[in-house]
Design a protein around this motif. Structure first.
Motif, PDB file in Angstrom:
ATOM      1  N   GLY A  71       8.773   8.735   1.927  1.00 53.09           N
ATOM      2  CA  GLY A  71       9.315   8.694   3.270  1.00 53.09           C
ATOM      3  C   GLY A  71       9.131   7.383   4.004  1.00 53.09           C
ATOM      4  O   GLY A  71       9.246   7.351   5.227  1.00 53.09           O
ATOM      5  N   VAL A  72       8.812   6.275   3.298  1.00 54.46           N
ATOM      6  CA  VAL A  72       8.672   4.991   3.971  1.00 54.46           C
ATOM      7  C   VAL A  72      10.010   4.627   4.610  1.00 54.46           C
ATOM      8  O   VAL A  72      11.056   4.670   3.966  1.00 54.46           O
ATOM      9  N   ILE A  73       9.987   4.249   5.878  1.00 49.90           N
ATOM     10  CA  ILE A  73      11.233   4.000   6.605  1.00 49.90           C
ATOM     11  C   ILE A  73      11.898   2.713   6.145  1.00 49.90           C
ATOM     12  O   ILE A  73      13.103   2.687   5.851  1.00 49.90           O
ATOM     13  N   ILE A  74      11.137   1.634   6.084  1.00 51.64           N
ATOM     14  CA  ILE A  74      11.700   0.340   5.700  1.00 51.64           C
ATOM     15  C   ILE A  74      10.998  -0.115   4.419  1.00 51.64           C
ATOM     16  O   ILE A  74       9.863  -0.611   4.476  1.00 51.64           O
ATOM     17  N   PRO A  75      11.607   0.050   3.256  1.00 48.94           N
ATOM     18  CA  PRO A  75      10.969  -0.367   2.002  1.00 48.94           C
ATOM     19  C   PRO A  75      10.608  -1.847   2.034  1.00 48.94           C
ATOM     20  O   PRO A  75      11.301  -2.668   2.631  1.00 48.94           O
ATOM     21  N   TYR A 121       0.817  -1.212   0.000  1.00 45.52           N
ATOM     22  CA  TYR A 121       0.000   0.000   0.000  1.00 45.52           C
ATOM     23  C   TYR A 121       0.851   1.262   0.000  1.00 45.52           C
ATOM     24  O   TYR A 121       0.447   2.304  -0.510  1.00 45.52           O
ATOM     25  N   ALA A 122       2.031   1.180   0.600  1.00 40.38           N
ATOM     26  CA  ALA A 122       2.881   2.363   0.736  1.00 40.38           C
ATOM     27  C   ALA A 122       3.880   2.500  -0.408  1.00 40.38           C
ATOM     28  O   ALA A 122       4.790   3.318  -0.326  1.00 40.38           O
ATOM     29  N   THR A 150       6.168   6.013   8.073  1.00 44.61           N
ATOM     30  CA  THR A 150       6.974   6.970   7.316  1.00 44.61           C
ATOM     31  C   THR A 150       7.749   7.862   8.288  1.00 44.61           C
ATOM     32  O   THR A 150       7.431   7.934   9.475  1.00 44.61           O
ATOM     33  N   ALA A 151       8.758   8.529   7.767  1.00 41.48           N
ATOM     34  CA  ALA A 151       9.604   9.401   8.593  1.00 41.48           C
ATOM     35  C   ALA A 151       9.577  10.818   8.036  1.00 41.48           C
ATOM     36  O   ALA A 151       9.389  11.027   6.830  1.00 41.48           O
ATOM     37  N   HIS A 152       9.756  11.789   8.918  1.00 43.76           N
ATOM     38  CA  HIS A 152       9.844  13.179   8.486  1.00 43.76           C
ATOM     39  C   HIS A 152      10.729  13.952   9.450  1.00 43.76           C
ATOM     40  O   HIS A 152      10.905  13.552  10.600  1.00 43.76           O
ATOM     41  N   LYS A 153      11.285  15.036   8.967  1.00 44.01           N
ATOM     42  CA  LYS A 153      12.100  15.914   9.800  1.00 44.01           C
ATOM     43  C   LYS A 153      11.235  17.064  10.320  1.00 44.01           C
ATOM     44  O   LYS A 153      10.510  17.698   9.562  1.00 44.01           O
ATOM     45  N   ASN A 154      11.316  17.307  11.622  1.00 37.85           N
ATOM     46  CA  ASN A 154      10.596  18.424  12.204  1.00 37.85           C
ATOM     47  C   ASN A 154      11.229  19.730  11.726  1.00 37.85           C
ATOM     48  O   ASN A 154      12.436  19.937  11.894  1.00 37.85           O
TER      49      ASN A 154
END
Length: 781
Positions: free
Chosen positions: A351-355, A345-346, A551-555
């Motif tokens: 930004g998916v952390i672990i493909p 789905y992703a 997912t990951a993101h930078k603040n």
């Protein structure tokens, strides 16, 4: 009567039957005789050898030709055939249904072939029958080219023929996909082909293809059953249905409008589709559902999810997958391959952390690479936090994820027992648990087991707080790399650190596997930098999906990394949370108070009248806790004597329980509000509920901790052994890598009670209690 083959004929009085009933009885007797004949014919069907694909089709075609001729010669046999197939849809499909694949024209095979079911398709038949039996909705998540639509069409024809009055609906996003005359890609043309291939004797009495198979409508004139079609926003407008198939429903343009139209118009709704990204109705329904295993009953009012993975197709092996994947990568459409073949789905999400391909590489990676799994066992527990959430556990043996589990118990005591029982036979283990929110109940149950001598002696239970600061804050993100940022600079919290550290292991494993398979450059690895997933685990596909969801993101404010575990439309990945916790032990958390419990725990005793009393309370959301203390001013020893802790109750309920210990006892008040105005409003609310003796607590954390530590260390603080919730909070009262204190609750109350101002305000019980007399409640005694 005609279908009641178990009817005792001796109990029937022919003279008492009407003419119509007499005909039905004669038909029944004939059906019994012919059923025996047909059963013998059916048993001669040449079931294909399933050791290779494609299954041989010629024996089935010859059998059909021979049996059809027998039917033509003796039409009475159809009575036995109808009774035989009435409750045997898989045999009906294998014996008489067809599929059509124009690609066979280049493979020296007929385009039209007998529909010979492979095992996963047989499971799908059982799944649909279970939904119909219990009248529950379902969802089929499939890879491309699994034959699901053809199978749905064949089942629809079987229902149309053998379920009188059945109303079956079909919908898709475009009308041409539902029905276009002569186009076998359309749903109704598939069903026309299936019906057209049936022996003439099987067709309903009075059936005329021109009259009864019109545009988006197929009628059985003999029993009144119908199959009708709709498209786009009109899906669900055609009246009530016993079963409604929603083809490729992940791709609808306005699915919410369709859901509103279907509403209560169908007993059973089955969405089936390849995946199409995150957040759509199909994805949300899949997230809200549960995997169907074929074991046990369906859960009421929950969507049972049936998964058709590419590995379930007998024509598809690893070589097929690798070739198709490489082709997609060469053509720049790998993301589409991952979505439609891997059911990821992703795949199109940023930004998916672990493909997902890294996760797939890790399956049995230790076997492929010859890596020593090594190491002891370690585990983790993610506690359900309400709603449809489930508890989840994960266990590693060295670098290999060996066991996972999920269950729906809401009682944290039951959950704790189940998790600890999983540690049996694993030797000395470290077991982490989510200590935030409802997870605090795990601490309480562990303390109770310890009190009663029932806690497993070889298990070390360690609290794990995702919101805590990163471990080893002054170490570089990449060990030994001076140019790498420090953990405290790079990660926003321990959750982000844990997910990223596990990501690095998956990346190393993927590179090592690719190198071993000759698909990537050489890669030197160390076993401790890898992660492997045991392929024998029953929930393997769910593990793959959940690990590739966050997912990951930078603040933008502080530049630190944070994790979003639940992108829009997704559910909390509980299995993945447990895996991440187990892979990142929180043993780096340090206890705030370093004195062993047995140094200050004492049995309860009757308090002397001259001991002065006080209490401290704290409110966290809808949870309230309170701790009562007695002070022996002669010896300067503080005793914590009784406690209160309750979740999800109104302020008046908390206040009543607290004042029951004695309205005369002075107390301090604290809450989790950071706004001074909200703090004051909440304290006034409890004043209004009868706790007139409270004042604002001294919230100086480190000073309170220092005084608490000093009193315990010098033997000037004792705690009654009956304060079990206090000891539960004491176990989880720790500092993270940045020195921030985790936990609190009754430990915060303990800090407040040790402050000099609180001790000065303590008073002895008055000889006459205003409004209650000398017999006023005093639960210390």
């Amino acid at each position: 009567m005609v279908h009641d083959l178990d009817l005792d004929l001796a109990s029937v009085d022919p003279a008492a039957l009407s003419d119509e009933e007499a005909v039905a009885l004669a038909t029944l007797i004939e059906a019994r005789e012919q059923l025996g004949r047909w059963s013998a014919i059916a048993e001669s069907f040449p079931w294909p050898d399933r050791s290779s694909w494609p299954y041989p089709h010629r024996p089935a075609l010859e059998w059909r030709k021979t049996v059809a001729a027998t039917l033509d010669a003796d039409p009475r046999l159809v009575l036995g055939a109808d009774e035989y197939y009435r409750d045997a849809p898989k045999r009906f499909i294998n014996h008489w249904c067809i599929t059509y694949d124009p690609r066979n024209a280049t493979r020296a095979r007929p385009a039209k072939l007998p529909f010979l079911l492979f095992p996963k398709q047989e499971e799908m038949v059982d799944y649909v029958l279970a939904l119909l039996e219990d009248e529950e909705n379902g969802l089929i998540e499939k890879s491309r080219d699994m034959g699901a639509t053809w199978l749905g069409c064949a089942l629809s024809v079987w229902l149309w023929k053998y379920r009188p009055g059945a109303a079956i609906g079909w919908g898709s996003r475009k009308e041409t996909l539902v029905d276009r005359l002569g186009d076998p890609d359309s749903i109704f043309e598939k069903m026309r082909m299936i019906i057209g291939a049936l022996p003439a004797a099987f067709l309903p009495a009075g059936f005329s293809p021109g009259d009864h198979m019109t545009n988006m409508k197929i009628v059985n004139p003999e029993n009144g059953a119908t199959i009708t079609g709709e498209a786009g926003d009109n899906i669900g407008r055609g009246g009530r249905k016993a079963l409604y198939w929603k083809d490729e429903s992940a791709h609808y343009e306005r699915p919410e409008k369709i859901e509103a139209a279907l509403g209560d118009n169908t007993n059973v709704q089955i969405d089936f589709s390849s995946v199409n990204g995150l957040g759509n109705v199909f994805h949300r329904r899949r997230e809200a559902g549960y995997p169907w295993t074929g074991q046990g009953e369906l859960l009421p009012n929950r969507t049972a999810v049936f998964i058709m993975d590419w590995r379930d197709h007998p024509a598809k092996n690893q070589a097929w997958y690798d070739g198709r994947r490489q082709k997609a990568e060469d053509e720049g459409i790998l993301h589409l391959f991952r979505q439609e073949v891997d059911r990821d789905y992703a795949a199109l999400a940023e930004g998916v952390i672990i493909p997902s391909e890294w996760v797939k590489s890790a399956i049995d990676a230790h076997l492929l690479l010859g890596a020593d799994p090594g190491g002891s066992w370690r585990g983790a527990l993610d506690v359900a936090d309400g709603g449809g959430d489930t508890n989840a556990s994960a266990w590693f043996e060295g670098i290999v994820l060996r066991e996972v589990g999920n269950w729906g118990a809401r009682d944290t005591g039951i959950t704790t027992h189940r998790f600890l029982s999983q540690a049996e036979g694993k030797g000395e283990v470290e077991a982490g648990y989510d200590c935030v929110g409802v997870g605090s109940g795990v601490k309480a149950e562990a303390n109770r087991l310890e009190d009663e001598g029932m806690f497993p002696p070889r298990v070390r239970l360690v609290p794990w707080n995702a919101g805590a600061g990163p471990l080893d804050p002054d170490e570089p993100v990449i060990s030994g790399d001076r140019d790498s940022p420090l953990n405290r600079v790079f990660y926003g919290n321990m959750k982000a650190q844990a997910w990223w550290r596990t990501r690095l292991k998956f990346e190393h494993t993927h590179r090592a596997v690719q190198a071993r398979l000759g698909k990537g450059p050489d890669f030197t690895w160390k076993a401790e930098e890898l992660i492997s997933i045991d392929s024998r685990m029953p929930l393997l596909r769910q593990i793959e999906k959940e690990l590739s969801q966050p997912t990951a993101h930078k603040n933008p404010t502080n530049g630190k990394l944070y994790v979003d575990k639940t992108p829009e439309g997704t559910r909390s990945p509980n299995l993945a949370d447990a895996i991440i916790m187990a892979d990142n032990p929180a043993s780096g958390l340090k206890p705030v108070i370093t004195v062993a419990r047995n140094q200050f725990e004492i049995p309860p005793f009757k308090l002397p009248a001259h001991f002065k009393r006080a209490f401290a309370m704290k409110v966290i959301g809808q949870r309230a806790v309170a701790l009562w203390a007695a002070h022996d001013s002669d010896a300067d020893i503080l005793y914590f004597t009784t406690e209160y802790a309750r979740d999800y109750a109104e302020p008046g309920v908390h206040a009543q329980a607290i004042t029951a210990r004695g309205r005369w006892i002075p107390g301090t008040f604290d809450c989790d509000a950071t706004n001074a105005r909200h703090f004051d409003e909440l304290m006034r609310l409890y004043h209004g509920h009868g706790i007139a003796s409270i004042s604002a607590a001294d919230r100086a954390v480190e000073a309170g901790v220092a005084e608490l530590q000093q009193r315990i260390s010098t033997g000037r603080l004792k705690v009654f052994s009956t304060c079990r919730d206090f000891f539960a909070d004491y176990r989880g009262y720790r500092r993270d890598g940045e020195g921030r204190i985790l936990g609190g609750g009754l430990m915060d109350c303990a800090r407040h009670l040790t402050r000099p101002e609180s001790i000065r305000r303590m008073i002895a019980e008055p000889s006459q209690y205003p409004g209650g007399g000398a017999a006023a409640p005093n639960l210390y005694r």
